[in-house]
Design a protein around this motif. Structure first.
Motif, PDB file in Angstrom:
ATOM      1  N   ASP A 293      10.565   7.537  -3.013  1.00 35.36           N
ATOM      2  CA  ASP A 293       9.654   6.396  -2.891  1.00 35.36           C
ATOM      3  C   ASP A 293      10.137   5.385  -1.867  1.00 35.36           C
ATOM      4  N   GLU A 294      11.441   5.230  -1.728  1.00 30.16           N
ATOM      5  CA  GLU A 294      11.979   4.274  -0.758  1.00 30.16           C
ATOM      6  C   GLU A 294      11.548   4.617   0.672  1.00 30.16           C
ATOM      7  N   PHE A 295      11.451   5.901   0.962  1.00 30.87           N
ATOM      8  CA  PHE A 295      10.972   6.326   2.281  1.00 30.87           C
ATOM      9  C   PHE A 295       9.561   5.802   2.519  1.00 30.87           C
ATOM     10  N   TRP A 296       8.670   5.968   1.535  1.00 33.30           N
ATOM     11  CA  TRP A 296       7.282   5.568   1.663  1.00 33.30           C
ATOM     12  C   TRP A 296       7.149   4.048   1.688  1.00 33.30           C
ATOM     13  N   GLN A 297       7.970   3.370   0.928  1.00 31.10           N
ATOM     14  CA  GLN A 297       7.967   1.904   0.934  1.00 31.10           C
ATOM     15  C   GLN A 297       8.349   1.383   2.314  1.00 31.10           C
TER      16      GLN A 297
ATOM     17  N   ASP B 270       0.808  -1.223   0.000  1.00 25.11           N
ATOM     18  CA  ASP B 270       0.000   0.000   0.000  1.00 25.11           C
ATOM     19  C   ASP B 270       0.841   1.272   0.000  1.00 25.11           C
ATOM     20  N   TRP B 271       2.145   1.150  -0.170  1.00 23.40           N
ATOM     21  CA  TRP B 271       3.025   2.297   0.059  1.00 23.40           C
ATOM     22  C   TRP B 271       2.640   3.539  -0.755  1.00 23.40           C
ATOM     23  N   ALA B 272       2.240   3.376  -2.007  1.00 19.90           N
ATOM     24  CA  ALA B 272       1.891   4.544  -2.827  1.00 19.90           C
ATOM     25  C   ALA B 272       0.628   5.223  -2.276  1.00 19.90           C
ATOM     26  N   ARG B 273      -0.290   4.427  -1.759  1.00 17.01           N
ATOM     27  CA  ARG B 273      -1.512   4.986  -1.175  1.00 17.01           C
ATOM     28  C   ARG B 273      -1.228   5.629   0.185  1.00 17.01           C
ATOM     29  N   VAL B 274      -0.273   5.061   0.942  1.00 21.19           N
ATOM     30  CA  VAL B 274       0.168   5.670   2.203  1.00 21.19           C
ATOM     31  C   VAL B 274       0.732   7.062   1.899  1.00 21.19           C
TER      32      VAL B 274
END
Length: 184
Positions: A45-49, A12-16
């Motif tokens: 993006d790595e942060f959010w992942q 869900d990382w992109a939605r987070v």
């Protein structure tokens, strides 16, 4: 409208990321967050992942979302376990007991007033109480002194002012008020 409250999954990382960016754009919610939209948008993006992966499993942090039957996220909340002697949330904050700290409470404008915010807060609180290790003694959150609507919501779901008030980072003229609920 049928809503489920669930813990995020690592995929869900992109939605987070998106719900966080949306929350930081919301003029009503802006007083509630210590991060700006620009700061969050600049993160790779790595942060959010990593953020989603950590919030999806384990007992150090969790993020819950309110999802409708169409899969749209209408709100989110995170909760972080804090250990005695560990870093506090704000400058001058002291962690004295095993506790959980609710952060990032956000409900999209079209879902406000529906009871969704209390449901999200209860999900974070109940997850905290469910941990076997560490055994959480209290759950807390901070609210900006000028955010009366949020403070009323937190009081409605059982939180009470603890007497702690700390300066807002970068704005010593305002305070963040701690509200907490102890294990009964």
């Amino acid at each position: 409208m049928s809503i489920i409250i669930r813990r995020v999954r690592h995929e869900d990382w992109a939605r987070v990321k998106q719900i966080r960016l949306d929350s930081l754009r919301d003029p009503v919610a802006a007083i509630a967050f210590l991060e700006t939209h620009e700061q969050a948008a600049a993160r790779p993006d790595e942060f959010w992942q990593d953020r989603a992966a950590r919030a999806a499993i384990g007992s150090a942090v969790a993020q819950f979302v309110a999802e409708d039957t169409d899969g749209r996220w209408l709100g989110a909340v995170s909760v972080v376990v804090e250990r005695p002697g560990g870093p506090g949330a704000l400058e001058g904050d002291v962690v004295r007991v095993e506790q959980a700290h609710i952060v990032g409470v956000y409900v999209r404008p079209e879902a406000r007033g529906t009871g969704l915010a209390p449901d999200l807060i209860r999900a974070a609180r109940d997850w905290s109480w469910s941990l076997a290790e560490p055994r959480i003694e209290r759950v807390r959150l901070f609210v900006h002194e000028d955010n009366a609507r949020a403070e009323a919501l937190y009081v409605k779901v059982g939180f009470e002012p603890s007497g702690v008030a700390l300066p807002v980072p970068g704005d010593a003229s305002h305070r963040e008020i701690e509200l907490a609920v102890s294990r009964g």
